[in-house]
Design a protein around this motif. Structure first.
Motif, PDB file in Angstrom:
ATOM      1  N   GLN A   1       0.828  -1.193   0.000  1.00 22.48           N
ATOM      2  CA  GLN A   1       0.000   0.000   0.000  1.00 22.48           C
ATOM      3  C   GLN A   1       0.870   1.253   0.000  1.00 22.48           C
ATOM      4  O   GLN A   1       1.983   1.276   0.540  1.00 22.48           O
ATOM      5  N   ARG A   2       0.334   2.267  -0.578  1.00 23.84           N
ATOM      6  CA  ARG A   2       0.994   3.582  -0.601  1.00 23.84           C
ATOM      7  C   ARG A   2       1.366   4.004   0.802  1.00 23.84           C
ATOM      8  O   ARG A   2       0.598   3.811   1.748  1.00 23.84           O
TER       9      ARG A   2
ATOM     10  N   THR B   1      -0.099  -0.016  -4.547  1.00 29.14           N
ATOM     11  CA  THR B   1      -1.483   0.396  -4.841  1.00 29.14           C
ATOM     12  C   THR B   1      -1.886   1.633  -4.028  1.00 29.14           C
ATOM     13  O   THR B   1      -1.225   1.985  -3.048  1.00 29.14           O
TER      14      THR B   1
END
Lengths: 110, 116
Positions: free
Chosen positions: B14-15, B116
């Motif tokens: 994840q970002r 993502t």
């Protein structure tokens, strides 16, 4: 600035054809030139060329270096579909740092 | 020749998170390198990791974003910090194996990172 130019950028041939891939370079304190084949993720080592005019062969693949003209070629004879890949030319220079060319995308059609 | 392994082989992150990639060589080597290969592009050198000294970063790459460790002659890690989708790429480690007066470079299998 170190640089590498490979040509052609991409190539489509039929099985059985012979191809020649070109690599010209300008690298400070040149030591050797390496050729790699990249199919999926990691490049696999093909040849290391250190001396001018001495051809290296491995099966259908061969390569030669011209240190005066700063040039190398990779030949593939009787190409097969398994030869389809990106071929990378990488001169090794100062600090043992490889300078990768953009590569030649080879596609061999059956 | 040499056998180089990398872990993980792929990851989806994840970002804003960080991922550490490990690289193990089956012989002692002085020079190891970390590369990035973005989709459709050739390999770009991130940094050179020599055992016993600080990593040397290429233009456009900084230690805060890509911290590297090189605790011994067979191992190195690359951390991709505070990830963004632009960091989605294949990350490769390599090692120079000196068989003699000239050098050959061998690559690990790569780590495919998707952010993502």
């Amino acid at each position: 600035e170190d640089k590498v130019v490979q040509s052609p950028l991409s190539l489509v041939v039929h099985e059985g054809d012979t191809v020649t891939l070109n690599c010209s370079y300008e690298v400070t304190n040149f030591r050797s030139l390496l050729w790699y084949k990249q199919e999926k993720k990691a490049p696999t080592f093909l040849f290391m060329l250190t001396s001018s005019g001495i051809e290296k062969k491995s099966g259908r693949l061969s390569s030669i270096l011209d240190k005066k003209e700063l040039f190398s070629i990779l030949n593939i004879t009787a190409t097969q579909t398994g030869d389809s890949a990106v071929y990378l030319c990488d001169p090794l220079g100062i600090g043992n740092k490889l300078v990768f060319g953009a590569g030649t995308i080879l596609r061999v059609k059956s | 020749s040499a056998v180089i392994s990398q872990k993980p082989s792929r990851d989806i992150c994840q970002r804003g998170t960080s991922l550490t990639i490990q690289c193990q060589v089956d012989s002692q080597v002085t020079m190891m390198f970390w590369y990035r290969q973005q989709p459709g592009q050739s390999l770009t050198l991130i940094a050179t990791a020599n055992q016993g000294s600080e990593a040397t970063y290429e233009s456009g790459f900084v230690i805060d974003k890509f911290p590297i460790s090189r605790p011994n002659l067979t191992f190195s890690t690359l951390t991709v910090s505070n990830m963004s989708p632009e960091d989605s790429s294949i990350y490769l480690c390599s090692a120079l194996i000196p068989p003699g007066p000239a050098y050959e470079q061998y690559f690990g299998p790569g780590t495919r990172l998707t952010v993502t």
